[in-house]
Design a protein around this motif. Structure first.
Motif, PDB file in Angstrom:
ATOM      1  N   GLN A   1       2.025   2.608   3.187  1.00 58.35           N
ATOM      2  CA  GLN A   1       0.686   2.150   3.581  1.00 58.35           C
ATOM      3  C   GLN A   1       0.705   1.159   4.749  1.00 58.35           C
ATOM      4  OE1 GLN A   1      -2.565   1.518   1.212  1.00 58.35           O
ATOM      5  NE2 GLN A   1      -2.337   3.484   0.224  1.00 58.35           N
TER       6      GLN A   1
ATOM      7  N   ARG B   1      -6.881   3.088  -2.945  1.00 54.73           N
ATOM      8  CA  ARG B   1      -7.027   3.887  -1.714  1.00 54.73           C
ATOM      9  C   ARG B   1      -6.030   5.040  -1.655  1.00 54.73           C
ATOM     10  NH1 ARG B   1     -12.002   3.300  -0.739  1.00 54.73           N
ATOM     11  NH2 ARG B   1     -12.701   1.480   0.429  1.00 54.73           N
ATOM     12  N   SER B   2      -4.895   4.880  -2.341  1.00 59.02           N
ATOM     13  CA  SER B   2      -3.955   6.011  -2.356  1.00 59.02           C
ATOM     14  C   SER B   2      -3.833   6.527  -3.778  1.00 59.02           C
ATOM     15  CB  SER B   2      -2.591   5.568  -1.818  1.00 59.02           C
ATOM     16  OG  SER B   2      -2.036   4.587  -2.662  1.00 59.02           O
TER      17      SER B   2
ATOM     18  N   ASN C   1       0.035   2.703 -12.124  1.00 59.26           N
ATOM     19  CA  ASN C   1       0.324   4.123 -12.345  1.00 59.26           C
ATOM     20  C   ASN C   1       0.670   4.436 -13.794  1.00 59.26           C
ATOM     21  OD1 ASN C   1      -0.267   5.125  -9.896  1.00 59.26           O
ATOM     22  ND2 ASN C   1       1.818   4.982  -9.074  1.00 59.26           N
ATOM     23  N   GLN C   2       1.248   3.441 -14.477  1.00 54.86           N
ATOM     24  CA  GLN C   2       1.631   3.684 -15.869  1.00 54.86           C
ATOM     25  C   GLN C   2       0.558   3.215 -16.850  1.00 54.86           C
ATOM     26  OE1 GLN C   2       4.107   1.665 -14.062  1.00 54.86           O
ATOM     27  NE2 GLN C   2       5.263   3.457 -13.402  1.00 54.86           N
TER      28      GLN C   2
ATOM     29  N   LEU D   1       9.841   1.358 -10.942  1.00 50.36           N
ATOM     30  CA  LEU D   1       8.709   0.486 -10.626  1.00 50.36           C
ATOM     31  C   LEU D   1       8.943  -0.225  -9.293  1.00 50.36           C
ATOM     32  CD1 LEU D   1       6.059  -0.859 -11.667  1.00 50.36           C
ATOM     33  CD2 LEU D   1       7.500  -2.666 -12.568  1.00 50.36           C
TER      34      LEU D   1
ATOM     35  N   ASN E   1       2.528  -4.082 -10.078  1.00 50.17           N
ATOM     36  CA  ASN E   1       2.305  -2.683  -9.704  1.00 50.17           C
ATOM     37  C   ASN E   1       2.542  -1.733 -10.881  1.00 50.17           C
ATOM     38  OD1 ASN E   1       1.701  -0.515  -8.140  1.00 50.17           O
ATOM     39  ND2 ASN E   1       3.749  -0.344  -7.255  1.00 50.17           N
ATOM     40  N   GLN E   2       1.768  -1.960 -11.927  1.00 47.98           N
ATOM     41  CA  GLN E   2       1.953  -1.118 -13.107  1.00 47.98           C
ATOM     42  C   GLN E   2       0.765  -0.194 -13.329  1.00 47.98           C
ATOM     43  OE1 GLN E   2       3.146  -3.612 -16.448  1.00 47.98           O
ATOM     44  NE2 GLN E   2       4.022  -5.054 -15.009  1.00 47.98           N
TER      45      GLN E   2
ATOM     46  N   SER F   1      -1.358 -11.425  -4.559  1.00 45.05           N
ATOM     47  CA  SER F   1      -0.589 -10.185  -4.526  1.00 45.05           C
ATOM     48  C   SER F   1      -1.342  -9.048  -5.173  1.00 45.05           C
ATOM     49  CB  SER F   1       0.766 -10.364  -5.203  1.00 45.05           C
ATOM     50  OG  SER F   1       0.607 -10.964  -6.453  1.00 45.05           O
TER      51      SER F   1
ATOM     52  N   PRO G   1       1.588 -11.066   0.482  1.00 49.94           N
ATOM     53  CA  PRO G   1       1.561 -10.234  -0.725  1.00 49.94           C
ATOM     54  C   PRO G   1       2.151  -8.858  -0.486  1.00 49.94           C
ATOM     55  CG  PRO G   1      -0.616 -10.381   0.232  1.00 49.94           C
ATOM     56  CD  PRO G   1       0.271 -11.210   1.095  1.00 49.94           C
TER      57      PRO G   1
ATOM     58  N   LEU H   1       4.998   2.192  -1.843  1.00 48.77           N
ATOM     59  CA  LEU H   1       3.563   1.977  -1.607  1.00 48.77           C
ATOM     60  C   LEU H   1       3.347   1.182  -0.320  1.00 48.77           C
ATOM     61  CD1 LEU H   1       0.747   2.377  -3.029  1.00 48.77           C
ATOM     62  CD2 LEU H   1       1.017   0.056  -3.901  1.00 48.77           C
ATOM     63  N   TYR H   2       4.112   0.108  -0.171  1.00 51.88           N
ATOM     64  CA  TYR H   2       3.925  -0.748   0.998  1.00 51.88           C
ATOM     65  C   TYR H   2       4.600  -0.162   2.237  1.00 51.88           C
ATOM     66  CZ  TYR H   2       1.780  -4.312  -1.894  1.00 51.88           C
ATOM     67  OH  TYR H   2       0.917  -4.996  -2.710  1.00 51.88           O
TER      68      TYR H   2
ATOM     69  N   SER I   1       3.680  -8.402  -5.898  1.00 48.97           N
ATOM     70  CA  SER I   1       3.405  -7.064  -5.397  1.00 48.97           C
ATOM     71  C   SER I   1       4.300  -6.019  -6.064  1.00 48.97           C
ATOM     72  CB  SER I   1       3.571  -7.016  -3.875  1.00 48.97           C
ATOM     73  OG  SER I   1       4.908  -7.298  -3.518  1.00 48.97           O
ATOM     74  N   VAL I   2       5.375  -6.466  -6.682  1.00 51.53           N
ATOM     75  CA  VAL I   2       6.222  -5.540  -7.443  1.00 51.53           C
ATOM     76  C   VAL I   2       5.838  -5.570  -8.926  1.00 51.53           C
ATOM     77  CG1 VAL I   2       8.574  -5.038  -8.178  1.00 51.53           C
ATOM     78  CG2 VAL I   2       8.135  -5.780  -5.832  1.00 51.53           C
TER      79      VAL I   2
ATOM     80  N   PRO J   1      -4.154  -6.906  -2.594  1.00 50.57           N
ATOM     81  CA  PRO J   1      -3.731  -5.779  -1.741  1.00 50.57           C
ATOM     82  C   PRO J   1      -3.109  -4.648  -2.551  1.00 50.57           C
ATOM     83  CG  PRO J   1      -2.873  -7.862  -0.901  1.00 50.57           C
ATOM     84  CD  PRO J   1      -3.463  -8.150  -2.241  1.00 50.57           C
ATOM     85  N   LEU J   2      -2.423  -5.019  -3.617  1.00 51.93           N
ATOM     86  CA  LEU J   2      -1.760  -4.018  -4.446  1.00 51.93           C
ATOM     87  C   LEU J   2      -2.775  -3.092  -5.112  1.00 51.93           C
ATOM     88  CD1 LEU J   2       0.967  -3.171  -5.607  1.00 51.93           C
ATOM     89  CD2 LEU J   2       0.607  -4.819  -7.422  1.00 51.93           C
TER      90      LEU J   2
ATOM     91  N   LYS K   1      -4.455  -0.937  -2.482  1.00 55.54           N
ATOM     92  CA  LYS K   1      -3.602   0.158  -2.037  1.00 55.54           C
ATOM     93  C   LYS K   1      -3.508   1.249  -3.112  1.00 55.54           C
ATOM     94  CE  LYS K   1      -0.858  -2.804   0.965  1.00 55.54           C
ATOM     95  NZ  LYS K   1      -1.248  -2.393   2.312  1.00 55.54           N
ATOM     96  N   ASN K   2      -3.457   0.814  -4.367  1.00 57.01           N
ATOM     97  CA  ASN K   2      -3.390   1.791  -5.450  1.00 57.01           C
ATOM     98  C   ASN K   2      -4.673   2.608  -5.551  1.00 57.01           C
ATOM     99  OD1 ASN K   2      -0.952   2.026  -7.321  1.00 57.01           O
ATOM    100  ND2 ASN K   2      -1.041  -0.178  -6.977  1.00 57.01           N
TER     101      ASN K   2
ATOM    102  N   SER L   1       6.767   0.314  -5.753  1.00 59.36           N
ATOM    103  CA  SER L   1       6.163  -0.770  -4.972  1.00 59.36           C
ATOM    104  C   SER L   1       6.661  -0.736  -3.539  1.00 59.36           C
ATOM    105  CB  SER L   1       6.486  -2.125  -5.596  1.00 59.36           C
ATOM    106  OG  SER L   1       5.936  -2.199  -6.875  1.00 59.36           O
TER     107      SER L   1
END
Lengths: 521, 464
Positions: free
Chosen positions: A132, B189-190, B148-149, A121, B145-146, B179, A46, A128-129, B141-142, B182-183, B186-187, A125
């Motif tokens: 991290q 944790r950061s 933030n918006q 976007l 990843n929304q 996916s 992932p 981020l990876y 993972s891409v 972890p995404l 990570k979002n 991503s």
């Protein structure tokens, strides 16, 4: 007995109870019903950098399973090693590939700030990876990735692989039909080649790279394990060489630059190197021609079989594959030729460099007392269909000599007036390469002879011609000999009307004799 | 007021949330003051997702009418389920495109295009994402990843308070869950400093369950989902988790089962409606385990075990602790459902009905029909779990069987008999009559009704 809902063995536990982290050992203990031999690509990492993870893992798995195998992990390791070898032999393949650099600082910024929300976007991503997971994969804003684009691929852009900060090299998940490789191994194909079976120079280079990248064993732990597994499988000479001179070897190689420019290709800021020109190595090939004449030439050509070949002769980095056949004809000038199944630029000879496409049959047998009939007996004879190049390396006397119990050159009668020419060309170590060409007799004399050097198909043509040479003296060395050559053309059939004959004269040393004034009567 | 935010990612996430709803409805204890389920699934037509959303809505509707003051003994629906958004979801948009269109591959500059061409296969680039990621979480993972918006994610950050916890459910062998986990992690944790409470989020107590394979799919040459790759995918992802995930989670729960059944091969969308499974129930218990465990600085790893390796699990095959947690609530609710489904309409002349004030009008009201719908779903859940492999089969599950007190496998409820008084439904009715007298008349009828059934079923289950 407890039933714990997991795939590996471990202590009994009940309800939701504390256990141990799923570490390498536990993960390795998970039995894959397919074995590890699944050939399907694994896709479940992932992270956008999944490929980097997968290839690194493949080195880990193969280090445990052994170097040989047909699993997807063996494929990924083999492919990654291919990519490394392409970088190493960049000079050899530079017509086919280009190296593209990706700079996390600039290129990621470009993605985030170019105003395109989709790119933003994607960039977020990646960032981020990249940030991290930096510790995990040695990602850093200060080191670039270098990618290989295969220019002849079917898409506008065909990235076949690149450098990896986690496993030195990695590949894409796509399949490519590359037309190049090393020795008989085509890169990125379905035959997986472990490191120990590759070009010793490349093997040595990887061990040199290991010594040259700081903290290699911690940063590239999986590759390090792989190299450790391979080491005992290398030849004693190579092992000694690796032990004694990896650093000096690394330093002796020149840096790999992008397109000859100033940008050096690096992994974690350690430069990659270019392999040395292979010419010295190829000069030692078992296929190098073994001439009789003294030839003053830096690179003697290789003579390569155009048909199945049963001997075991060293080609460049590997033995010649018995079923490999070189083309019958190569239009490229000999000095510019690319060795088949190898890719290095080095001269080699095809059958068509030595044998003519058309053989001339005489109306009556030639007098064998004066001329070599190449063992052909019949009520007609043939002029020997040898091209001048042959005599650069060999004398006329050599034609009738014997090599490995067979005549160097012979003509064999075939049904319906066709004839087969067999030429045995000596190469290194007393071996020889046999070239055979059949010259087909046309249906009748009014047919134009059909021939093709490309297909190794010769043709017979019968000419009523005659040649006479006078005088029959043996001139002493001190005298510049002078001969009269007479040519008689008695052809009267329509097909041969208007034939133009041209003559070239060579000394016994194969030097072209110029300024010969013809007289026509 | 501590809340537990439960993120359910993908189909497995939705199904575990469904199990959690039923556990909470039956009164399984939860120390968090409320649960906030948040579903993340770009496959908005997913059958599992809409089912779960309906159940959560019904739960809320029922819970809204109930109050839990000190005078109330009822545990049914005790834990409130809150929602951040009407659909309990964080919207993930633009997922009906092909991946290459989603990232606008065509207009990437040459260097970034080269990188993307290496990281993502042509198959990835050309994949249609309308139905999830078909086992390609690298794309997920891409695409996912929304955060933030996302206004929903901002709302989550705004509402997050000191003492709140986060739990994340995902499957490791699929696309969306694998996916998304972890995404999301990570979002969080950061968490970006533009978010409210970003520092609280960065340091929040986070638990997560990663569900390893527990079902197969039937072989389908045309589908990208292939069972034989589940284990190799799991291993690859677990290796990633070792470094990319585990250190960021306070408590990591793992579960999976190699005894499994092949489901229909659907690449998502409305057709993806997998039957309920014991593993989902156990996963829901993991959420409660996390909710009920005090904070820890260590990174814990937990796994789940039962006493016996059997294909059809009953209460007695569970460990005592698990049995203690679920036997009483699930059995009480099972009895509750059976009585309302098969008997109540004919028992409105009994004392308990008069005592708590219910009549045929009550049965026609919205509250009751919602409850009946919810209970039917509960029954359906039990039936599906019993038929699945491995099965969870603690009840006989026969609606028309009069011997209701004999219907818990391996456990005999006290059931009258010779010289022992009435049996089965008569006994049940008697308990309702008896307990109805204890009920506080000042609370509303919905409370009186549910409390009556809670007390009566508790009596039946407790009596030996």
């Amino acid at each position: 007995m407890a039933k714990v809902f997991r795939f590996h063995d471990g202590n009994d536990l009940y309800d939701w109870q504390d256990s141990n982290p799923l570490n390498d050992k536990a993960i390795a203990a998970i039995v894959d019903p397919n074995g590890e031999h699944s050939s399907r690509e694994i896709t479940s990492i992932p992270s956008p950098f999944a490929r980097i993870d997968l290839v690194r893992t493949a080195f880990n798995v193969v280090s445990k399973m052994g170097p040989e195998g047909d699993s997807i992990h063996h494929k990924m390791v083999s492919d990654a090693l291919d990519i490394g070898q392409i970088f190493f032999n960049y000079e050899k393949f530079k017509d086919k590939i280009e190296i593209i650099s990706w700079n996390p600082r600039n290129d990621l910024e470009a993605l985030l700030n170019n105003g395109n929300p989709s790119h933003k976007l994607l960039g977020e991503s990646l960032r981020l990876y990249y940030v991290q997971d930096a510790d995990n994969y040695n990602f850093s804003y200060d080191s670039k990735l270098y990618l290989i684009n295969y220019k002849d691929g079917q898409n506008p852009i065909n990235i076949i692989g690149g450098t990896s900060p986690a496993s030195l090299f990695f590949t894409s998940a796509n399949t490519y039909n590359l037309d190049f490789g090393d020795g008989s191994d085509i890169f990125l194909d379905d035959e997986y080649l472990p490191l120990q079976k590759r070009d010793p120079e490349y093997i040595k280079y990887l061990y040199a790279l290991k010594e040259s990248i700081p903290n290699f064993s911690s940063k590239f732990n999986e590759v390090d394990e792989y190299l450790s597994m391979i080491f005992p499988l290398l030849t004693p000479e190579l092992r000694t060489s690796i032990k004694n001179e990896t650093v000096s070897f690394y330093n002796s190689l020149s840096d790999l630059n992008i397109d000859g420019g100033g940008e050096v290709v690096e992994i974690l800021n350690t430069p990659l190197k270019k392999g040395k020109d292979k010419r010295d190595k190829i000069k030692e090939s078992n296929f190098v021609i073994e001439p009789i004449n003294n030839v003053d030439q830096e690179l003697l050509p290789l003579v390569l079989p155009n048909d199945n070949f049963s001997g075991q002769l060293m080609y460049v980095t590997d033995f010649w594959k018995n079923t490999d056949k070189t083309p019958h004809y190569d239009a490229t000038p000999i000095s510019e030729r690319i060795l088949p199944f190898d890719g290095n630029k080095f001269p080699y000879l095809t059958i068509s460099d030595l044998l003519e496409p058309v053989i001339i049959r005489t109306e009556y047998p030639i007098d064998g007392f004066y001329f070599d009939k190449a063992n052909f007996n019949g009520d007609k004879s043939f002029l020997l269909p040898l091209k001048p190049l042959f005599f650069k390396y060999f004398s006329t006397d050599f034609l009738s000599s014997v090599i490995n119990s067979e005549r160097v050159f012979e003509l064999k009668s075939l049904p319906a007036g066709s004839v087969e020419a067999i030429l045995r060309v000596p190469v290194k170590n007393g071996n020889h390469i046999t070239f055979k060409r059949i010259y087909y007799n046309p249906v009748n004399q009014s047919h134009k002879p059909e021939f093709s050097e490309l297909d190794n198909k010769g043709a017979v043509i019968e000419n009523r011609i005659n040649i006479a040479i006078t005088p029959f003296y043996e001139f002493p060395e001190s005298i510049q000999p002078a001969y009269n050559i007479a040519y008689y053309d008695a052809d009267r059939i329509p097909l041969l009307e208007g034939n133009v004959f041209d003559y070239e004269y060579y000394s016994s040393k194969n030097d072209l004799i110029r300024n010969v004034e013809p007289v026509r009567r | 007021m501590s809340k537990l935010y439960v993120f359910g990612i993908g189909g497995t996430g939705a199904r575990v949330l469904k199990s959690l709803s039923f556990l909470l409805a039956s009164g399984v204890a939860c120390k968090s003051d409320s649960i906030v389920p948040i579903i993340i699934d770009p496959d908005s037509a997913n059958g599992d997702l809409s089912k779960t959303t309906n159940i959560l809505r019904h739960y809320q509707k029922i819970r809204k009418e109930l109050s839990f003051d000190t005078s109330s003994k009822n545990e049914f629906f005790k834990t409130p389920i809150e929602s951040l958004s009407p659909n309990f979801s964080i919207k993930v948009q633009n997922s009906n495109k092909r991946f290459k269109e989603f990232i606008d591959y065509g207009t990437l500059d040459s260097k970034n295009k080269a990188l993307i061409s290496l990281l993502f296969s042509e198959k990835n680039l050309n994949a249609d994402m309308e139905v999830g990621f078909k086992g390609n979480p690298n794309m997920g993972s891409v695409v996912l990843n929304q955060f933030n918006q996302s206004d929903d994610f901002k709302a989550f950050a705004s509402s997050f308070a000191q003492g709140d916890k986060i739990f994340i459910i995902s499957s490791i062998f699929g696309g969306t869950g694998a996916s998304g986990f972890p995404l999301l992690l990570k979002n969080i944790r950061s968490a970006d400093s533009s978010l409210d409470n970003f520092s609280l989020l960065q340091n929040a107590q986070i638990g997560a369950i990663s569900v390893l394979p527990y079902f197969g799919v039937k072989k389908d040459e045309g589908s990208d989902i292939e069972k034989s790759t589940f284990v190799s995918k799991t291993k690859a992802a677990l290796r990633y988790y070792q470094h990319g995930v585990n250190d960021s989670v306070n408590a990591m729960y793992y579960i999976g089962d190699d005894v499994n059944k092949d489901y229909e091969n659907n690449e998502g969308s409305t057709a993806q409606k997998n039957d309920a499974h014991f593993i989902e129930l156990a996963s829901a218990l993991a959420i409660l385990n996390f909710a009920n465990t005090s904070e820890s600085d260590e990174n814990q790893v937990k796994e789940f075990g039962i006493e016996n390796d059997v294909n059809s699990i009953t209460f007695n095959h569970l460990n005592d602790k698990t049995k203690f947690t679920i036997y009483k609530p699930l059995t009480q609710y099972y009895l509750f459902h059976l009585y309302t489904k098969t008997k109540l309409r004919g028992k409105l002349d009994m004392n308990f009905a008069a005592n708590i004030g219910i009549n045929s009008n009550f049965l026609a009201e919205d509250f009751y029909s919602t409850l009946r719908g919810f209970n039917d779903a509960y029954w359906q859940w039990l039936v599906q779990m019993s038929k699945n492999e491995r099965g969870f089969n603690p009840f006989t599950l026969e609606e028309s069987n009069e011997n209701v007190l004999d219907s818990i496998k391996g456990i005999q409820l006290k059931n009258g008999g010779f010289l022992q008084g009435t049996s089965n439904y008569e006994r049940f009715t008697e308990k309702l009559n008896k307990t109805s007298k204890q009920i506080n008349k000042s609370v509303n009828i919905e409370n009186r009704f549910v409390e009556n059934f809670y007390l009566a079923t508790e009596n039946l289950v407790k009596e030996k």
